[in-house]
Design an enzyme around this catalytic site. Sequence first.
Site, mmCIF file in Angstrom:
data_model
loop_
_atom_site.group_PDB
_atom_site.id
_atom_site.type_symbol
_atom_site.label_atom_id
_atom_site.label_comp_id
_atom_site.label_asym_id
_atom_site.label_seq_id
_atom_site.Cartn_x
_atom_site.Cartn_y
_atom_site.Cartn_z
ATOM 1 N N SER A 623 0.803 -1.131 -0.051
ATOM 2 C CA SER A 623 -0.041 0.111 0.046
ATOM 3 C C SER A 623 0.790 1.219 -0.132
ATOM 4 O O SER A 623 0.363 2.307 -0.233
ATOM 5 C CB SER A 623 -0.976 0.003 1.163
ATOM 6 O OG SER A 623 -0.119 -0.021 2.475
ATOM 7 N N LYS A 666 -6.633 4.725 8.212
ATOM 8 C CA LYS A 666 -5.398 5.345 7.619
ATOM 9 C C LYS A 666 -5.578 6.971 7.817
ATOM 10 O O LYS A 666 -4.753 7.653 7.986
ATOM 11 C CB LYS A 666 -4.802 5.011 6.415
ATOM 12 C CG LYS A 666 -4.317 3.445 6.371
ATOM 13 C CD LYS A 666 -3.943 2.843 4.846
ATOM 14 C CE LYS A 666 -3.247 1.743 4.936
ATOM 15 N NZ LYS A 666 -2.893 1.119 3.590
#
Length: 786
Positions: A623, A666
Amino acid sequence: MLGIIGQERAYRSLSMGVDIEKQGYNVYLAGAMGTGKTTLAWEILERKAKNEPPPPDCCYVHNFKNPDCPQVLLLPAGMGSSFKKDLEAGIDRAIKTLLKAFESEEYEYEKNAILGVFVDETNRMYMQLDEEAHSYGFTISRNQNSINSVPLKNGEPLSQEEFISLPEEERAEIMKKSAIIQEKLNQAFRQFKELEKNIKVKVKELENETARSALAPFFAELFEKYRLCKELVEHIEAIQEDLLANYEVFVQPEEKSPLSLFRLIDRRTSLRRYQVNLIIDNSELKYAPVIFESNPTYANLFGQIEYEGEFGILATDFSKIKAGAIHRANGGYLILRVYDVIKNYYVWDALKRCLINQQIVVENLSRTLGLSNTETLQPQPIPAKLKVVLIGEPLYYYLLYNWDEEFRRLFRIRADFDIEVKKNRKRIKEYASFISSVCQKEGLKHFTPQAVAAVVDYATRLAEDKNKISTMLNKVVEIVIEADCWANYERAELVGLEHVKKAIVEKKYRSSLLENKIQDMMLEESLIINVNGKKVGELNGLAVYEIGDYAFGKPVRITAKTFMGEKGLVNIEREIRMSGNIHSKGVLTLSGYLGAKYAREKPLTLSASLTFEQSYQGIEGDSASSAELFALLSSLADLPIKQGIAVTGSVNQNGEIQPVGGINQKIEGFFRLCQMKGLNGEQGVIIPRKNLSQLMLEEELVEAVKKRQFTIWAIEDIDEGLEILMGRTAGKREENGRFSPDSVHALVDQRLKEWNSKKRQGMMYSDRAISEGRRTQKSRRRKGHE
């Protein structure tokens, strides 16, 4: 279905598996914990079981032909307990009647009559023998121990002294006659023994007839009541024959002697032979059983044979056989958790053997493993007819399917549970019904519509997709119960929206200690994370930490350094073996992107290093690959990146941004850091556009976005991110093969060309020097030759 939301696939699979009655069609329910597997299994099996009759009772009885192999009796439901009670009561009454019969006047009269005949006949034989003895000049002397002949003289017994004083001829004559009398005595004694034997036979016949007459009514009742059951009739006949053969044990008078204790034990042991060990009593069942065994140890599942200490010796018999869960489920359904079964390989092996052979064998674990052979019992196997439902994680199914051939034959139906389903009006109504059922079952306050909506939003966040809803109902139940607690604190009649929000906030607070400590370290700059200004080759990536059931986002500083060389792209984490396979793959993908983008007409002359600053543990996942690419391009173009913008998303070799997991955590993690350091309106997060459907953000963050204090950019390719981060056009390749002037790609391409040109010049200088050296050596060799 109560406690089940959106599991149609699993429902249909399990229903079909239950309906197929062929061998091997047992069911494996595969899914994550908390998705309602056990609840669905209970509901479907209960519904199926209600249409099936209760299974027979199961009894173990003494095997009179082979005592070491107890006999099993399968009787219609309810008959087992009835037969046990009738037999116990009948045997008890029969023995009491037997005792009375042997103590009755009629029995004593008949016995005395037989003994009287014996006495009369004995006296007659004695008188006859005495008369014959007198004819020879002898008389018969009888005492307790023997019968002897005594010579007479003048009608009086001859003493020993007188016999010795007689002349020898007379003594010889007396001895001759004595031998004749002794022979007659022996003959009479033989007749006496034969008479005594006949009398004993007659007494025994009387006793047998008395016992038979006393027992007949009770056994006649049992025969009449259970005449339709052949196995019971045969067992009753065996009991009757054994009791008639051993009635002396029960009619002997009790004596106070050292042997009386042993006689008492013998009597108790004899009585135990006539008992019934009803190991399964289905008299209370109205339909087939559904059994869930939460602790499937070998004894709990397959039963055991217990022991009893007698005089320091362990003894056992059929009455010590105990049933297990598989006996209770026989004729119905058994639910087991696969992890509890397979962690004890002997339980798993015995379960498979039971299903393959369709027999339930009762034996202790020590004998199964071959560790001991102390028990002598080998109970008759019980025919097994049941359906087993295993519940467990999908991983266990795949492992068993690949490594256990018998598992494939026995569990041919797999029912998969999903952890999320599509969110629609039907599912929302099901959630509302589910919350209501939990409140009723647990005695909680009911929820307002707004509170139900908040729970649904929470379930949607668990699914990480606003178009889906989680089926992890155990986590939802936790919020429902905790919201009720907060409502009780405020003495509210109903659970409201504020109570659900409070429960979610408090649940997060209880688990966020580590997250808060990391945030404090960032504020104190022990962990260096910049959220203001611009820097070349540096930006903030986003990672997710999972601790138990809690996950939170954490910004990480990614730096890239580029310089002329041929080492290519160096992943520092990989070099020191802190990079996982997926992360290493993501970094290597960047080389493909750079080569395809900038090295079509020239070699890629580049040395670069990438690292996660202040990272002291392993890194996994791709990611951060887009963030790493942005840092590389920034370093190559010598363009600064806005530090207030964090990046997440993986990238492929074409520069397309791919979705990642944990997107909400996140974004919220970086937002909280910016909030603590001060929002300035220029901060935000770049995410993949394909993650938009997964956004379920906290209200505080949403409000900040609405007020333009924080921004979320959704991009589809690298070029969009470059323009946001660097405030400059990314650039496209024009018809002449060059990138748009003064664009990011143009600056990168120009830097790579410069390095490539310098490299070529260096190679040319090197080649020229080598050529000059070779010519000098040749010239020197010619001069030396001349």
